[in-house]
Write a protein that holds these residues in place. Sequence first.
Motif, PDB file in Angstrom:
ATOM      1  N   GLU A  71       0.850  -1.181   0.000  1.00  0.00           N
ATOM      2  CA  GLU A  71       0.000   0.000   0.000  1.00  0.00           C
ATOM      3  C   GLU A  71       0.887   1.233   0.000  1.00  0.00           C
ATOM      4  O   GLU A  71       1.882   1.299   0.731  1.00  0.00           O
ATOM      5  CB  GLU A  71      -0.931   0.001   1.215  1.00  0.00           C
ATOM      6  N   HIS A  72       0.523   2.217  -0.822  1.00  0.00           N
ATOM      7  CA  HIS A  72       1.299   3.453  -0.915  1.00  0.00           C
ATOM      8  C   HIS A  72       0.334   4.616  -1.112  1.00  0.00           C
ATOM      9  O   HIS A  72      -0.521   4.569  -1.993  1.00  0.00           O
ATOM     10  CB  HIS A  72       2.290   3.375  -2.087  1.00  0.00           C
ATOM     11  N   ASP A  73       0.467   5.636  -0.276  1.00  0.00           N
ATOM     12  CA  ASP A  73      -0.417   6.798  -0.336  1.00  0.00           C
ATOM     13  C   ASP A  73      -1.886   6.388  -0.274  1.00  0.00           C
ATOM     14  O   ASP A  73      -2.752   6.975  -0.961  1.00  0.00           O
ATOM     15  CB  ASP A  73      -0.161   7.624  -1.605  1.00  0.00           C
ATOM     16  N   GLY A  74      -2.203   5.376   0.519  1.00  0.00           N
ATOM     17  CA  GLY A  74      -3.575   4.957   0.712  1.00  0.00           C
ATOM     18  C   GLY A  74      -4.144   4.101  -0.397  1.00  0.00           C
ATOM     19  O   GLY A  74      -5.325   3.735  -0.359  1.00  0.00           O
ATOM     20  N   ARG A  75      -3.327   3.753  -1.406  1.00  0.00           N
ATOM     21  CA  ARG A  75      -3.807   2.930  -2.514  1.00  0.00           C
ATOM     22  C   ARG A  75      -3.024   1.629  -2.600  1.00  0.00           C
ATOM     23  O   ARG A  75      -1.799   1.629  -2.408  1.00  0.00           O
ATOM     24  CB  ARG A  75      -3.683   3.671  -3.845  1.00  0.00           C
ATOM     25  N   PRO A  76      -3.705   0.514  -2.892  1.00  0.00           N
ATOM     26  CA  PRO A  76      -2.991  -0.753  -3.038  1.00  0.00           C
ATOM     27  C   PRO A  76      -2.205  -0.794  -4.342  1.00  0.00           C
ATOM     28  O   PRO A  76      -2.658  -0.276  -5.371  1.00  0.00           O
ATOM     29  CB  PRO A  76      -4.109  -1.793  -3.036  1.00  0.00           C
ATOM     30  N   HIS A  77      -1.037  -1.390  -4.288  1.00  0.00           N
ATOM     31  CA  HIS A  77      -0.187  -1.591  -5.459  1.00  0.00           C
ATOM     32  C   HIS A  77       0.191  -3.069  -5.517  1.00  0.00           C
ATOM     33  O   HIS A  77       0.563  -3.664  -4.501  1.00  0.00           O
ATOM     34  CB  HIS A  77       1.085  -0.744  -5.387  1.00  0.00           C
ATOM     35  N   ILE A  78       0.101  -3.634  -6.714  1.00  0.00           N
ATOM     36  CA  ILE A  78       0.425  -5.044  -6.906  1.00  0.00           C
ATOM     37  C   ILE A  78       1.691  -5.122  -7.750  1.00  0.00           C
ATOM     38  O   ILE A  78       1.758  -4.558  -8.848  1.00  0.00           O
ATOM     39  CB  ILE A  78      -0.725  -5.781  -7.608  1.00  0.00           C
ATOM     40  N   VAL A  79       2.680  -5.801  -7.236  1.00  0.00           N
ATOM     41  CA  VAL A  79       3.984  -5.927  -7.903  1.00  0.00           C
ATOM     42  C   VAL A  79       4.055  -7.315  -8.529  1.00  0.00           C
ATOM     43  O   VAL A  79       3.854  -8.328  -7.838  1.00  0.00           O
ATOM     44  CB  VAL A  79       5.140  -5.726  -6.923  1.00  0.00           C
ATOM     45  N   MET A  80       4.337  -7.364  -9.820  1.00  0.00           N
ATOM     46  CA  MET A  80       4.340  -8.657 -10.518  1.00  0.00           C
ATOM     47  C   MET A  80       5.435  -8.714 -11.553  1.00  0.00           C
ATOM     48  O   MET A  80       6.135  -7.723 -11.806  1.00  0.00           O
ATOM     49  CB  MET A  80       2.976  -8.876 -11.164  1.00  0.00           C
ATOM     50  N   GLU A  81       5.570  -9.899 -12.146  1.00  0.00           N
ATOM     51  CA  GLU A  81       6.603 -10.064 -13.170  1.00  0.00           C
ATOM     52  C   GLU A  81       6.296  -9.166 -14.365  1.00  0.00           C
ATOM     53  O   GLU A  81       5.138  -8.898 -14.691  1.00  0.00           O
ATOM     54  CB  GLU A  81       6.677 -11.517 -13.623  1.00  0.00           C
ATOM     55  N   LEU A  82       7.336  -8.707 -14.997  1.00  0.00           N
ATOM     56  CA  LEU A  82       7.206  -7.907 -16.213  1.00  0.00           C
ATOM     57  C   LEU A  82       7.338  -8.855 -17.406  1.00  0.00           C
ATOM     58  O   LEU A  82       8.404  -9.442 -17.627  1.00  0.00           O
ATOM     59  CB  LEU A  82       8.288  -6.835 -16.267  1.00  0.00           C
ATOM     60  N   VAL A  83       6.252  -9.024 -18.132  1.00  0.00           N
ATOM     61  CA  VAL A  83       6.248  -9.921 -19.292  1.00  0.00           C
ATOM     62  C   VAL A  83       6.621  -9.105 -20.521  1.00  0.00           C
ATOM     63  O   VAL A  83       5.892  -8.186 -20.918  1.00  0.00           O
ATOM     64  CB  VAL A  83       4.868 -10.579 -19.473  1.00  0.00           C
ATOM     65  N   GLU A  84       7.747  -9.441 -21.136  1.00  0.00           N
ATOM     66  CA  GLU A  84       8.190  -8.727 -22.331  1.00  0.00           C
ATOM     67  C   GLU A  84       7.445  -9.266 -23.541  1.00  0.00           C
ATOM     68  O   GLU A  84       7.632 -10.413 -23.950  1.00  0.00           O
ATOM     69  CB  GLU A  84       9.697  -8.894 -22.515  1.00  0.00           C
ATOM     70  N   GLY A  85       6.594  -8.445 -24.102  1.00  0.00           N
ATOM     71  CA  GLY A  85       5.812  -8.869 -25.247  1.00  0.00           C
ATOM     72  C   GLY A  85       4.459  -8.190 -25.224  1.00  0.00           C
ATOM     73  O   GLY A  85       4.051  -7.603 -24.217  1.00  0.00           O
ATOM     74  N   GLY A  86       3.741  -8.273 -26.314  1.00  0.00           N
ATOM     75  CA  GLY A  86       2.437  -7.633 -26.402  1.00  0.00           C
ATOM     76  C   GLY A  86       1.318  -8.566 -25.977  1.00  0.00           C
ATOM     77  O   GLY A  86       1.535  -9.709 -25.568  1.00  0.00           O
ATOM     78  N   SER A  87       0.111  -8.065 -26.087  1.00  0.00           N
ATOM     79  CA  SER A  87      -1.066  -8.844 -25.713  1.00  0.00           C
ATOM     80  C   SER A  87      -1.642  -9.552 -26.936  1.00  0.00           C
ATOM     81  O   SER A  87      -1.262  -9.274 -28.085  1.00  0.00           O
ATOM     82  CB  SER A  87      -2.123  -7.929 -25.108  1.00  0.00           C
ATOM     83  N   LEU A  88      -2.580 -10.440 -26.686  1.00  0.00           N
ATOM     84  CA  LEU A  88      -3.295 -11.069 -27.790  1.00  0.00           C
ATOM     85  C   LEU A  88      -4.038 -10.019 -28.605  1.00  0.00           C
ATOM     86  O   LEU A  88      -4.123 -10.125 -29.837  1.00  0.00           O
ATOM     87  CB  LEU A  88      -4.275 -12.115 -27.245  1.00  0.00           C
ATOM     88  N   ALA A  89      -4.549  -8.996 -27.948  1.00  0.00           N
ATOM     89  CA  ALA A  89      -5.234  -7.919 -28.673  1.00  0.00           C
ATOM     90  C   ALA A  89      -4.266  -7.238 -29.639  1.00  0.00           C
ATOM     91  O   ALA A  89      -4.626  -6.919 -30.777  1.00  0.00           O
ATOM     92  CB  ALA A  89      -5.808  -6.906 -27.685  1.00  0.00           C
ATOM     93  N   ASP A  90      -3.018  -7.007 -29.201  1.00  0.00           N
ATOM     94  CA  ASP A  90      -2.009  -6.413 -30.080  1.00  0.00           C
ATOM     95  C   ASP A  90      -1.733  -7.328 -31.280  1.00  0.00           C
ATOM     96  O   ASP A  90      -1.623  -6.876 -32.418  1.00  0.00           O
ATOM     97  CB  ASP A  90      -0.705  -6.181 -29.312  1.00  0.00           C
ATOM     98  N   ARG A  91      -1.618  -8.614 -30.986  1.00  0.00           N
ATOM     99  CA  ARG A  91      -1.321  -9.581 -32.040  1.00  0.00           C
ATOM    100  C   ARG A  91      -2.445  -9.605 -33.081  1.00  0.00           C
ATOM    101  O   ARG A  91      -2.182  -9.606 -34.297  1.00  0.00           O
ATOM    102  CB  ARG A  91      -1.142 -10.966 -31.409  1.00  0.00           C
TER     103      ARG A  91
END
Length: 560
Positions: free
Chosen positions: A91-111
């Motif tokens: 939590e930072h400044d009263g808001r939740p933050h979720i930390v996750m892996e950074l996936v290098e690549g686009g989405s299916l929508a981009d594809r």
Amino acid sequence: MGARGRRGNNVSHDGPDSSIVIAGRYRLERRLGRGGMGTVWQASDELLGRLVAVKELHVDGGTESKGALREARTVAQVRHSHVVVVHDVVEHDGRPHIVMELVEGGSLADRLAGDGPLGPVETARMGLDLLGALRAAHARGVLHRDVKPANVLLEAGTGRVVLTDFGIARLAGSTTISETGAFVGSPEYTSPERMQGAAAGPESDLWSLGVLLCTALTGKSPFHRDSLGGVLHAVVSAEIRPPAQAGPLAPVIRGLLERLPQRRMEAAEAERLLSAYLRTGAVPAAADRAPGPGAEAASATGAASGADGPDGPDAVVGYSPTEHVVQPSAPASRRTRPALRAGLIAALFAVAVAGAVALTSQFGERSADGARGAAPATASASGRASSSPAPAPASAAADAKPARTASAPVPRPAPAGYRTVSDAEGFSLAVPNGFQRSTDDQRVFYVSPDGAFRIGVKTSPAASEGPVTVMRLSHASGPTTNPGYRDGTVVPTTHNGLPAALWEFTWNGFTAAEGARHTFDVCWEENGRMYDVWVSAPVGRLPEARSHFDAALDSFVPGG
């Protein structure tokens, strides 16, 4: 919970001051994307020296923030190779933050936008990966609730499929409408039961996966329309046809796009069929289960209209709409009736016209009928005017089209306060205790002791026009058959998997003393016969009327 790291010109370079550090270790570097539920940043984990994605959830502080943190921590426990890895929840400044892996690549929508649709083999592989991800989440009691191409990442170099953006995930049992009244999810990919305000379950994610598979094969969501109202109608009511591009995957898509959740294909069965297709090039027969409502409807309406259905020549997918939806607190066998669904559709369209995406879960109430034992035959509950076309003889109907047969209904015990009657006209159903039978030359009635409630049944040879056309003709002649006829609607639906129509209307009753009334009326064809079942009641007693309507339709057995 977006966690993509797009390359080249796809990356948004606007970002925060590099001095912003979350939880003392995650330095925000640049913004990767922003959606309704949150903003995703690329960040540097200064403790472990790696790049990560940080999603800032757009929720207020206090109870809402704590709830989001609790849910995010639950999502973090889902471990699967095709689910984005969650490293931390802070939590930072009263808001939740979720930390996750950074996936290098686009989405299916981009594809899809850049390279066009996928083929059946690639779509099947992706479907298997996503089924595994969903099963892992569901095993933890976590629902995704927003499965769509933008939330499926394709890792560059490896081709790994990653399901991300669990930012709106909830534990099983939550609904589509948030506490603030906002719509949760993407309408084109949202299941019919969630559209109708029912509790979400694993089946809702599987519907979304079915829509996603169609989109992967065609490049376009089968429920895409030019307005929110059009989308809502398409999801809840429009005919669904598996796209031609589905080819061997059509059985899986049909199973996942069953509108009735209890009939929807389960994840294990979908995995079996897709795995077999990838091994052998063919999809084996699906496991023995109740036929979906689209099997008969697709052959009947599709053969008659071809590809040009009511939603235009480009309308893809579809099973006929189902009349039931599971209620949040009800057991699986308890279902709401078409009357409730029709009222909700009207409410959804009102929202669309207003240009809003916040929905309410209240059902509009309309009034009904025109069936009374003492009434003349021309003022029928089903509203058949003497000028309406006469039903075709059974032989003519058989020549025009094959008889439609429902899966054998399972007789249910009468609910408390009801009794099951076997009527001399060749059917059985449950009626409230104390209701008395009467007839005229066309119909059978079961009437309450005070005359306020009337349950009507009419049987006749199947009509060549079909139930929807017959009901629309009745609606057109409503002002002549029912005094003060108003608010009439006819909605295509199904009954026990067979094409049917729901007609609802309000009218003034046959006498001033009787007062305004409302009628719920469902008509369908089965085994060469047309069945018409309705309930008429005072407009001030609609909850009781709906209960009687539920009991009558749920228990109705031809030939009882």
